[in-house]
Design an enzyme around this catalytic site. Structure first.
Site, PDB file in Angstrom:
ATOM      1  N   ASP A  27       5.154  -1.250   0.362  1.00 29.86           N
ATOM      2  CA  ASP A  27       5.860  -0.839   1.115  1.00 29.86           C
ATOM      3  C   ASP A  27       6.659  -0.248   1.757  1.00 29.86           C
ATOM      4  O   ASP A  27       6.981   0.081   0.572  1.00 29.86           O
ATOM      5  CB  ASP A  27       6.091  -2.679   2.495  1.00 29.86           C
ATOM      6  CG  ASP A  27       7.033  -2.502   3.771  1.00 29.86           C
ATOM      7  OD1 ASP A  27       5.882  -1.130   4.383  1.00 29.86           O
ATOM      8  OD2 ASP A  27       8.114  -2.088   3.310  1.00 29.86           O
ATOM      9  N   ASP A  29       9.204   1.466   4.614  1.00 25.19           N
ATOM     10  CA  ASP A  29      10.444   1.546   5.192  1.00 25.19           C
ATOM     11  C   ASP A  29      11.423   0.102   4.295  1.00 25.19           C
ATOM     12  O   ASP A  29      10.976  -1.365   4.510  1.00 25.19           O
ATOM     13  CB  ASP A  29      10.561   1.054   6.346  1.00 25.19           C
ATOM     14  CG  ASP A  29       9.864   2.422   7.427  1.00 25.19           C
ATOM     15  OD1 ASP A  29      10.002   3.756   6.592  1.00 25.19           O
ATOM     16  OD2 ASP A  29       8.787   2.663   8.564  1.00 25.19           O
ATOM     17  N   ASP A 231       8.737  -5.826   2.317  1.00 25.43           N
ATOM     18  CA  ASP A 231      10.279  -6.635   2.615  1.00 25.43           C
ATOM     19  C   ASP A 231       9.924  -7.194   4.702  1.00 25.43           C
ATOM     20  O   ASP A 231      11.687  -8.254   4.356  1.00 25.43           O
ATOM     21  CB  ASP A 231      11.040  -5.251   2.421  1.00 25.43           C
ATOM     22  CG  ASP A 231      11.363  -4.123   4.312  1.00 25.43           C
ATOM     23  OD1 ASP A 231      11.959  -5.049   5.046  1.00 25.43           O
ATOM     24  OD2 ASP A 231       9.895  -4.034   4.560  1.00 25.43           O
TER      25      ASP A 231
END
Length: 280
Positions: A27, A29, A231
């Protein structure tokens, strides 16, 4: 050959392995990219590790993100990165681009897989209209308004019981219309509003988990040699699609409730620590 990124900064392309032994997906961001830009040394260490092992361990590394390609490129430019990833999948795993010898190559085969299933963005708009008529308003996220295969919204928190019922209805309508919907708590660290949820729609043949499975098939990567990092709640399907899936330690509380494997460190340091442990 160098890649000229936004702002004119030059980034080096990595060696693109001919025979891929390892697939590593991350991922973007708050996983690969820290918005506070506080981890320059960790970024450089991970950058150098991936560039080195792309060649000697045949690693294919890339970004799988809900963000637009423009948002990702901008963050790569302002971050501390020296190398472009091998691939970027943007807009919740509905678009896929490779970076080979300094050139950007759009994966038309993946796009055709989505088109062959008869997907129309009108379907998502019809679901939006139906939800609004039932008193479940969704606010469009403007940066994603022109995404060809997906649509992203905000949903403002209310009473937990009401939210749970509304989420159940959103998922029901999505399923009836052959859509996948990711609903996850917003992260203000990346500019999202507090007390809101992300609600992301895309065709049921796409998404972060689907793009990882596509890459595994396309490059014939052994299932035991697949790795992913995330996250937040919208990364869980991607983590479940690989053998070695990990949340970085700065992951949201929601994600940690949904997924048990958490790296010891944050961001790039968390990724690098797990890669050095897994790839011998």
């Amino acid at each position: 050959m160098l890649i000229s990124n936004e702002g004119g900064r030059l980034m080096k392309p990595m060696y693109f392995p001919e025979n891929i032994n390892w697939l590593v997906c991350s991922d973007f961001d708050e996983t690969f990219f820290a918005h506070d830009l506080s981890n320059a040394e960790d970024v450089k260490e991970l950058d150098d590790y991936i560039a080195l092992h792309a060649k000697d361990s045949n690693i294919l590394f890339g970004i799988v993100s809900a963000s637009t390609i423009e948002m990702i490129k901008h963050c790569l430019d302002i971050g501390h990165f020296n190398y472009y990833p091998h691939f970027i999948s943007s807009n919740s795993g509905t678009e896929l681009r490779y970076y080979i010898d300094g050139k950007e190559i759009y994966d038309k085969d993946y796009e055709q897989e989505l088109l062959k299933r008869g997907f129309s963005k009108t379907t998502i708009l019809d679901v939006e209209t139906q939800l609004k008529s039932e008193g479940i308003p969704l606010k469009i996220q403007e940066p994603f308004i022109n995404a060809p295969f997906s649509r992203n919204y905000y949903y403002k928190e209310s009473i937990p019981e009401v939210d749970a019922a509304n989420f159940e209805r959103i998922r029901q309508l999505a399923s009836e219309n052959h859509l996948v919907v990711n609903i996850s708590k917003c992260n203000p660290l990346i500019g999202d509003p507090a007390d809101h949820y992300d609600v992301d729609f895309f065709p049921d043949s796409a998404g972060k988990g689907a793009i990882v499975k596509y890459l595994i098939r396309k490059f014939k990567v052994p299932a035991a040699q697949t790795i992913a990092f995330g996250d937040s709640g919208n990364d869980i399907k991607m983590l479940n699609a690989v053998k070695h899936g990990y949340l970085v330690s700065n992951a949201t509380p929601e994600a940690k409730k949904l997924y048990p494997h958490v790296a010891e460190h944050t961001y790039s340091k968390g990724i690098l620590t797990m890669l050095t442990h897994i790839i011998k």
